[in-house]
Design an enzyme around this catalytic site. Structure first.
Site, mmCIF file in Angstrom:
data_model
loop_
_atom_site.group_PDB
_atom_site.id
_atom_site.type_symbol
_atom_site.label_atom_id
_atom_site.label_comp_id
_atom_site.label_asym_id
_atom_site.label_seq_id
_atom_site.Cartn_x
_atom_site.Cartn_y
_atom_site.Cartn_z
ATOM 1 N N SER A 22 34.295 35.794 47.271
ATOM 2 C CA SER A 22 34.655 34.634 46.440
ATOM 3 C C SER A 22 34.168 33.339 47.104
ATOM 4 C CB SER A 22 36.180 34.618 46.314
ATOM 5 O OG SER A 22 36.603 33.918 45.179
ATOM 6 N N ALA A 57 31.782 26.231 46.774
ATOM 7 C CA ALA A 57 31.516 25.251 45.729
ATOM 8 C C ALA A 57 30.455 24.290 46.255
ATOM 9 C CB ALA A 57 32.798 24.496 45.393
ATOM 10 N N TYR A 182 38.918 20.693 38.998
ATOM 11 C CA TYR A 182 37.694 19.917 39.213
ATOM 12 C C TYR A 182 37.104 19.515 37.860
ATOM 13 C CZ TYR A 182 38.522 21.457 43.944
ATOM 14 O OH TYR A 182 39.116 21.683 45.159
ATOM 15 N N ARG A 230 33.686 30.272 36.503
ATOM 16 C CA ARG A 230 35.048 30.439 37.042
ATOM 17 C C ARG A 230 35.982 29.545 36.244
ATOM 18 N NH1 ARG A 230 37.637 31.033 43.046
ATOM 19 N NH2 ARG A 230 37.162 33.186 42.561
HETATM 20 C C1 LIG Z 1 39.026 28.556 52.687
HETATM 21 C C2 LIG Z 1 38.992 28.650 51.190
HETATM 22 C C3 LIG Z 1 38.080 27.896 50.472
HETATM 23 C C4 LIG Z 1 37.996 28.033 49.087
HETATM 24 N N1 LIG Z 1 37.013 27.351 48.396
HETATM 25 C C5 LIG Z 1 36.782 27.659 47.099
HETATM 26 C C6 LIG Z 1 35.616 27.202 46.444
HETATM 27 O O1 LIG Z 1 34.727 26.584 47.038
HETATM 28 N N2 LIG Z 1 35.468 27.485 45.116
HETATM 29 C C7 LIG Z 1 36.395 28.226 44.433
HETATM 30 O O2 LIG Z 1 36.229 28.454 43.238
HETATM 31 N N3 LIG Z 1 37.502 28.704 45.057
HETATM 32 C C8 LIG Z 1 37.689 28.470 46.362
HETATM 33 N N4 LIG Z 1 38.747 29.033 47.020
HETATM 34 C C9 LIG Z 1 39.607 29.971 46.285
HETATM 35 C C10 LIG Z 1 39.124 31.416 46.520
HETATM 36 O O3 LIG Z 1 37.800 31.607 46.052
HETATM 37 C C11 LIG Z 1 40.061 32.424 45.835
HETATM 38 O O4 LIG Z 1 39.995 32.239 44.448
HETATM 39 C C12 LIG Z 1 41.510 32.271 46.312
HETATM 40 O O5 LIG Z 1 41.574 32.066 47.714
HETATM 41 C C13 LIG Z 1 42.329 33.490 45.961
HETATM 42 O O6 LIG Z 1 41.754 34.653 46.490
HETATM 43 P P1 LIG Z 1 42.295 35.340 47.875
HETATM 44 O O7 LIG Z 1 43.745 35.648 47.669
HETATM 45 O O8 LIG Z 1 41.444 36.588 47.992
HETATM 46 O O9 LIG Z 1 42.066 34.394 48.991
HETATM 47 C C14 LIG Z 1 38.879 28.890 48.394
HETATM 48 C C15 LIG Z 1 39.832 29.606 49.120
HETATM 49 C C16 LIG Z 1 39.880 29.511 50.502
HETATM 50 C C17 LIG Z 1 40.884 30.341 51.251
#
Ligand SMILES: Cc1cc2nc3c(=O)[nH]c(=O)nc-3n(C[C@H](O)[C@H](O)[C@H](O)COP(=O)(O)O)c2cc1C
Length: 374
Positions: A22, A57, A182, A230
Site C-alpha cells: 500500500s 502519495a 485530500y 483509492r
Molecule cells: C507510514 C504510513 C504512510 C501512509 N501513507 C499513505 C499514502 O501515501 N497514501 C495512502 O493512500 N495511504 C497512506 N497510508 C495508509 C496505508 O496505505 C493504509 O491504507 C493504512 O495504513 C491501513 O493499512 P494497514 O493496516 O495495513 O497499515 C499510510 C500509512 C502509513 C502507516
C-alpha cells in the site's frame, strides 16, 4: 491452491500474486525529489515478493504536497531522482511498480507526522493550501484558498503531466488518491465541498472534478497502463447531524469510474474530518470492499489491518476483494509475502543472493518451485 498466490489482472497488467504494498508517505524527499531514503525503502520492499509495489502519495504540484518532505513528480529534477530509484530497482527485482498520484488539498503545508503534523504557516516554510471551498480541515486552522475554475484546470493538467512523467519513468500502474481527506476526496465530500457552481452541491456535481481528473489521466497514458482509484468508502461521520460521504456515494462514484475505464477501486476510508469516529479492528474496511465489489463487479483492493496470511487468504477466498493491500505489516516485516508463501504453500520470486535464507528444518517455503530464478 492459494488464491493469494494466484495471478490477477489489472487491465493488461498481470500481477504474479494478490499482495499489494500500500502507498506509504515517507516525508523524506527534498523539494519533491526522491533521496537515498527512497532507494533504501523502496529497494527493500521491491524484494518483498509482493505482486505490486506502490510508491507513497506522490504530489502532482509543489502546492499539493502534504509536507515539505513529500515525494513529488512535478518537475524534471523530481523525475530524474525517481527515475534513478526505479532504475536501481529494475536491475534487481521484477516486481510490478505502481505510483500513487495525489494532491493534498486543504491538508497541504503540514509538518511531518513525527514533527506533530500541524499546519505550517505561510512565511514559516508553509504555503497557502488549495481546496474546493475555503473551509479549514480542523477548528482553529486558517482556511484554504477556494479554487477558481482556472485552478481546477491547472490541477487537472498537473495530474496529467505527472502521469506522463510516471509512464516515462516506467511505472506500470497509476493510482489516483481520492481518499483520506485530500483534494479529490474534498471535492466528493459535502463536508469540504460547499461550492455553488457545477463542482458542488448534488452528488453528480461533487463527483465532476475527480471524474474529470480520472478521465484526463486515463486518456493521457497508454492503454497498457492501468489506472485505478483509492477512495474513502465513508467519512465515518454518521454519528453527526451533517451531510457526509457514504458507502452508497462510493458505489455511485465507483460505477462512474468503471464507465470511465478504471481498473480497480482501492477501498480505504476516513480522513475528511477530525470528528470522524472509526471502528478499527482486524480487516475493518473489508466490508466496504465487499459491498463495492458486489455492487460494481470491479476489481477491488481490501486494505486496513490485514496482517496474517490466512486472514488475507480468507478475504480473497470469500470473494470480499480481489487483492489485499498491506501497509504497516510490510514496514514491520518487508518479507511478509515470504512468510505468507510459507503458510499458504505459495511461490515467491526470491533474489539469488538470498537463496540460502531458508531456515533449516522449515521444509519448502516457496512451494513446488523451491525458489523461482527470476
Ligand atoms: C507510514 C504510513 C504512510 C501512509 N501513507 C499513505 C499514502 O501515501 N497514501 C495512502 O493512500 N495511504 C497512506 N497510508 C495508509 C496505508 O496505505 C493504509 O491504507 C493504512 O495504513 C491501513 O493499512 P494497514 O493496516 O495495513 O497499515 C499510510 C500509512 C502509513 C502507516
Amino acid at each position: 491452491m492459494s488464491v493469494l498466490f494466484s495471478p490477477v489482472a489489472l487491465g493488461s497488467l498481470t500481477l504474479a500474486n494478490r499482495i499489494i504494498v500500500s502507498p506509504m508517505c515517507q516525508y523524506s524527499a527534498r523539494e519533491g525529489s526522491a533521496t537515498s531514503w527512497h532507494a533504501i525503502h523502496l529497494g527493500s520492499l521491491a524484494l518483498s515478493g509482493a505482486g505490486l509495489l506502490f510508491t507513497e502519495a506522490t504530489a502532482v504540484s509543489a502546492r499539493g504536497r502534504i509536507s515539505p518532505g513529500d515525494l513529488g513528480l512535478y518537475d524534471d529534477a523530481n523525475q530524474e531522482a525517481l527515475d534513478r530509484v526505479v532504475r536501481d530497482i529494475r536491475e534487481n527485482s521484477g516486481i510490478a511498480l505502481g505510483i500513487q498520484l495525489a494532491h493534498a488539498g486543504r491538508k497541504a503545508s503540514s509538518r511531518e507526522p513525527w514533527a506533530g503534523g500541524a499546519l505550517i504557516p505561510q512565511g514559516m516554510g508553509g504555503w497557502l493550501p488549495q481546496a474546493p471551498s475555503a473551509i479549514a480541515h480542523a477548528e482553529g486552522e486558517p482556511p484554504p484558498e477556494a479554487m477558481t475554475l482556472e485552478a481546477l484546470e491547472d490541477v487537472r493538467r498537473s495530474f496529467v503531466a505527472s502521469a506522463k512523467r510516471a509512464v516515462a519513468i516506467g511505472f506500470q500502474a497509476i493510482e489516483l488518491h481520492a481518499a483520506h481527506g485530500y483534494l479529490l476526496h474534498e471535492f466528493l465530500s459535502p463536508v469540504a465541498n460547499r461550492r455553488s457552481d457545477d463542482y458542488g452541491g448534488c452528488l453528480e456535481n461533487r463527483m465532476r472534478f475527480p471524474l474529470e481528473v480520472f478521465k484526463a489521466v486515463r486518456a493521457a497514458v497508454p492503454e497498457s497502463i492501468p489506472v485505478g482509484v483509492r477512495v474513502s468508502s465513508t467519512d465515518w461521520l454518521d454519528h453527526l447531524d451533517c451531510e457526509s460521504w457514504t458507502l452508497d456515494d462510493t458505489i455511485a462514484f465507483s460505477l462512474a469510474l468503471k464507465s470511465a475505464g478504471a481498473s480497480w477501486i482501492d477501498a480505504s476510508s476516513g480522513g475528511i474530518s477530525p470528528r470522524q469516529k472509526i471502528s478499527v479492528g482486524p480487516g475493518y474496511q473489508v466490508p466496504f470492499a465487499r459491498a463495492i465489489r458486489k455492487a460494481t463487479q470491479m476489481t477491488v483492493f481490501a486494505v486496513g489491518m490485514i496482517t496474517e496470511p490466512w486472514q488475507a487468504e480468507g478475504i480473497l477466498a470469500e470473494g470480499d476483494a480481489d487483492c489485499v493491500a498491506l501497509a504497516r505489516a510490510m514496514l514491520f516485516d518487508p518479507h511478509w509475502p515470504w512468510r505468507a508463501a510459507q503458510a499458504l504453500d505459495g511461490t515467491i520470486p526470491a533474489p539469488k543472493q538470498y537463496w540460502r535464507s531458508l531456515p533449516a528444518g522449515t521444509g519448502r517455503i516457496f512451494g513446488d518451485i523451491a525458489i523461482s530464478q527470476r
